[in-house]
Design an enzyme around this catalytic site. Structure first.
Site, short mmCIF file in Angstrom:
data_model
loop_
_atom_site.label_atom_id
_atom_site.label_comp_id
_atom_site.label_asym_id
_atom_site.label_seq_id
_atom_site.Cartn_x
_atom_site.Cartn_y
_atom_site.Cartn_z
CG HIS A 354 56.77 49.10 -45.80
ND1 HIS A 354 55.63 48.28 -45.84
CD2 HIS A 354 57.01 49.74 -46.69
CE1 HIS A 354 55.16 48.84 -46.85
NE2 HIS A 354 55.74 49.76 -47.56
CE1 TYR A 464 58.38 46.54 -56.31
CE2 TYR A 464 56.91 48.34 -55.77
CZ TYR A 464 57.42 46.90 -55.51
OH TYR A 464 57.19 46.34 -54.37
CB THR A 477 52.73 44.70 -52.28
OG1 THR A 477 54.08 44.30 -52.22
CG2 THR A 477 52.29 45.71 -51.23
O1 BUJ Z 1 55.79 47.50 -53.03
C1 BUJ Z 1 55.80 47.20 -51.79
O2 BUJ Z 1 55.70 46.12 -51.25
C2 BUJ Z 1 55.57 48.30 -50.62
C3 BUJ Z 1 55.90 49.58 -51.05
C4 BUJ Z 1 57.28 49.97 -51.28
N1 BUJ Z 1 57.71 51.32 -51.81
C5 BUJ Z 1 57.33 52.37 -51.09
C6 BUJ Z 1 59.08 51.18 -52.13
C7 BUJ Z 1 56.81 51.24 -53.27
N2 BUJ Z 1 55.20 50.47 -50.03
C8 BUJ Z 1 54.26 51.34 -50.33
O3 BUJ Z 1 53.84 51.35 -51.50
C9 BUJ Z 1 53.57 52.15 -49.04
C10 BUJ Z 1 53.89 53.75 -49.46
C11 BUJ Z 1 53.18 54.46 -48.48
C12 BUJ Z 1 53.26 55.88 -49.07
C13 BUJ Z 1 52.63 56.28 -50.03
C14 BUJ Z 1 52.58 57.78 -50.51
C15 BUJ Z 1 51.79 58.29 -51.57
C16 BUJ Z 1 51.70 59.90 -51.57
C17 BUJ Z 1 50.53 60.26 -52.08
C18 BUJ Z 1 50.16 61.67 -52.20
C19 BUJ Z 1 50.92 62.47 -52.89
C20 BUJ Z 1 50.32 63.62 -53.19
C21 BUJ Z 1 51.57 64.76 -53.64
C22 BUJ Z 1 50.97 66.24 -53.85
C23 BUJ Z 1 52.29 67.20 -54.05
#
Ligand code: BUJ
Length: 635
Positions: A354, A464, A477
């Site tokens: 990341h 968050y 972000t």
């Molecule tokens: O916040 C940040 O700076 C980066 C974040 C960190 N954190 C993950 C801790 C929140 N990073 C991201 O947001 C990247 C995440 C990428 C993966 C996201 C997955 C979303 C899944 C969607 C589909 C779900 C459907 C489920 C159905 C059962």
């Protein structure tokens, strides 16, 4: 495919735009520079987010500390930050501190940082065979790399008005504008080209473990692919010296060789070291270098990317999530900027490191590769072939390294066993219904999580939601804080005061929460949250080496940053599933999306019982919300 990693559309409603700070000196997103918010705005937003998390006395104390900070040391730090930002025109104020945050973290990257996204299968069944799909995905990935290198990649654009700005004439127009003014061109039609600086670390890149702070490494000259099978490392060139892609059937022939050759597990798999905490790994890496393995490590680090040909077929989405999030540890190189994983049954996914970039960049890559490999597959199922030998990397491992690998393996096996992953699907409504109710789909999902957490903990907890700021140069972000005084009122009403409120009152509370959440989303996407600003001030204070201001030592500041609910959403027809680990030992990692007619999430946690409780309670919360939206009293 519009990219929407919580990059929420500004169309969400002019109704609340006037409520944005209207101070004449309020920073506006001039050009594409990420604005440093005004300190008083950040403190105001911070206190608003703290309010529901604290009792009156705690709040008064935190308010006092915050106000003193604002008038005293914080004011100076803020001025210094603004000065620094002015001097560093080529980047954003958050870029440096954010890289530092990732690269200085000493926890293992796997489970703590690396997220995954899993691709939807190729709609043509016969193309989902492991060897064929891996070949087609590799070819499409290298095509993406070539477009990137030859500057042919269309800019990522965040469309406020997709109808016009996605049209051919616009695409034509924007393509021929010099990049220095493209932003203005796009602005004219309300479309925002996103920052694409992260792509330079997508290929040929790795995170290198170093004592106390890792480094990012990229070598664009390298032309080989790294392939992992049963814990063995293979490499072969996928590009010739002119940058032409190897013929797809040759790629397939090499992959076939690898599948046949790696028929047993190695005695000791180096891969486990990338699951270690970073200082331990940095020390072992030094030993590996001293033992004469530097060249091999270089080959791993510089490879265009890592293809993991797994020897298993996950039987359901739980197993699939485990496989893509952490796997069994011996067939991954978690330090690689990204790994493309293809399981025995041809299911494909991406696990990414990341620090170098965020979901928006990886999602764009995943979308294009999925689209290209399914619409224009390089190879068809029947292509005949025979295997072609390629290089297997052999490492010299002394007893000390072997023992370090063994320790890493035991630690990793233990940790991964403690990680629970569960999916949740709610079929009674989705985006269409919510939008008809004039509510924000994201706000409704987040509110359901708030009510659920309140039911579970008997109080509001820190939450968050990730929001991209890629509309700005070197934006990363910002955090949306779904916990507010309004979501607290609403949660109380749904959990503790169920019989006290008329349906109309409950409906009104939902409306207010939705409006407030939409405002927070827009503010965050415009770089007007408080988290990154305060983080940058803290980073600056630490870098000056003076004592840390009381503001950052306040237990309430620590608590708001202990995110029990860590959430993120993204959507694309190319994505079947996604997820990431919890960011605190007692929390949940929630990847979710509100689809047209249903909504769902993929939840990770180290707490089995609590996770089950959370999910069954989430169902209750959503049913309650549905009752109210349909005008029925709470059951
Ligand atoms: O916040 C940040 O700076 C980066 C974040 C960190 N954190 C993950 C801790 C929140 N990073 C991201 O947001 C990247 C995440 C990428 C993966 C996201 C997955 C979303 C899944 C969607 C589909 C779900 C459907 C489920 C159905 C059962």
């Amino acid at each position: 495919h519009a990219i929407s990693l919580s990059l929420h559309r500004a169309e969400l409603g002019p109704d609340y735009i006037p409520s944005l700070p209207s101070h004449p000196h309020a920073p506006t997103p001039d050009k594409s520079e990420l604005p440093v918010p005004r300190l008083e705005d950040s403190v105001r937003r911070y206190l608003a987010a703290q309010k529901p998390l604290l009792d009156d006395e705690q709040y008064r104390n935190t308010e006092r500390i915050a106000k003193e900070f604002q008038k005293g040391i914080g004011k100076q730090l803020h001025q210094d930050l603004v000065e620094l930002d002015k001097k560093n025109k080529y980047t954003s104020y958050i870029s440096g501190p954010w890289f530092d945050m990732y690269l200085s973290a000493r926890e293992p990257v796997v489970l703590n940082f690396n997220p995954f996204i899993c691709l939807t299968p190729d709609p043509k069944e016969a193309y989902n065979k492991q060897l064929l799909r891996a070949t087609n995905l590799v070819v499409s990935s290298i095509k993406f790399l070539n477009s990137l290198r030859s500057n042919c990649l269309r800019p990522d654009i965040y469309y406020v008005n997709p109808k016009w700005s996605k049209s051919r004439p616009f695409k034509h127009f924007i393509r021929f504008l010099p990049s220095s003014v493209a932003w203005y061109g796009a602005l004219l039609v309300n479309a925002y080209p996103l920052d694409m600086s992260q792509y330079k670390c997508l290929f040929n890149s790795s995170r290198i473990p170093k004592l106390n702070k890792d480094e990012l490494f990229t070598n664009e000259c390298a032309r080989h692919l790294l392939v992992m099978r049963n814990g063995h490392f293979y490499i072969f060139d996928v590009l010739d010296h002119l940058g032409n892609i190897l013929h797809p059937s040759e790629i397939k022939a090499y992959l076939l060789y690898i599948l046949q050759d790696a028929d047993h597990l190695p005695e000791s798999s180096l891969c486990y070291l990338t699951t270690e905490d970073r200082n331990t790994w940095a020390k072992v890496r030094q030993q590996l270098i001293e033992e004469g393995n530097e060249e091999n490590l270089m080959k791993i680090d510089s490879a265009v990317f890592c293809l993991c040909l797994d020897n298993s077929s996950p039987k359901d989405d739980d197993e699939l999530s485990h496989c893509m999030l952490h796997g069994n540890g011996f067939n991954r190189w978690f330090d690689k900027s990204f790994s493309l994983i293809v399981t025995s049954d041809g299911t494909a996914g991406i696990n990414f490191e990341h620090s170098w970039g965020d979901g928006v960049a990886v999602l764009r890559f995943a979308n294009e590769v999925h689209r290209n490999s399914t619409r224009h597959p390089a190879l068809v199922p029947q292509s005949a072939l025979s295997a072609v030998k390629c290089e297997r990397l052999e490492f010299k491992l002394n007893d000390s390294v072997k023992s370090a690998i063994n320790t890493a393996r035991m630690k990793f096996d233990k940790t991964k066993q403690k990680m629970f992953v569960r999916q949740f699907r709610f079929q009674k409504f989705g985006k269409e219904f919510i939008v008809k109710q004039k509510l924000s789909p994201d706000a409704v999902f987040q509110l359901a999580c708030q009510i659920t957490a309140y039911r579970q903990y008997g109080k509001m907890v820190s939450c968050y939601e990730a929001c991209s700021t890629a509309a700005f140069k070197h934006g990363r972000t910002e955090t949306i804080r779904p916990t507010s005084v309004l979501s607290q009122q609403c949660s109380r009403a749904f959990v503790e005061e169920r019989s006290k409120h008329a349906v109309a009152e409950l409906r009104d509370l939902i409306d207010k929460c939705s409006r407030y959440h939409r405002r927070l989303q827009l503010e965050a996407a415009l770089g007007r949250g408080f988290d990154r600003h305060l983080f940058a001030l803290k980073h600056l204070a630490a870098s000056k080496g003076e004592h840390m201001p009381e503001f950052f030592l306040d237990s309430a500041y620590q608590r708001i940053n202990h995110n029990i609910l860590s959430t993120s959403t993204l959507h694309s027809p190319a994505v079947h599933l996604g997820g990431f680990g919890p960011v605190v030992p007692d929390g949940f990692g929630i990847g979710y999306h509100v689809f047209d007619t249903w909504l769902g999430c993929n939840v990770t946690s180290y707490l089995d019982k609590e996770q089950q409780e959370f999910l069954s309670s989430l169902e209750l919360s959503l049913n309650d919300i549905l009752d109210v939206l349909e005008g029925n009293p709470l059951a």
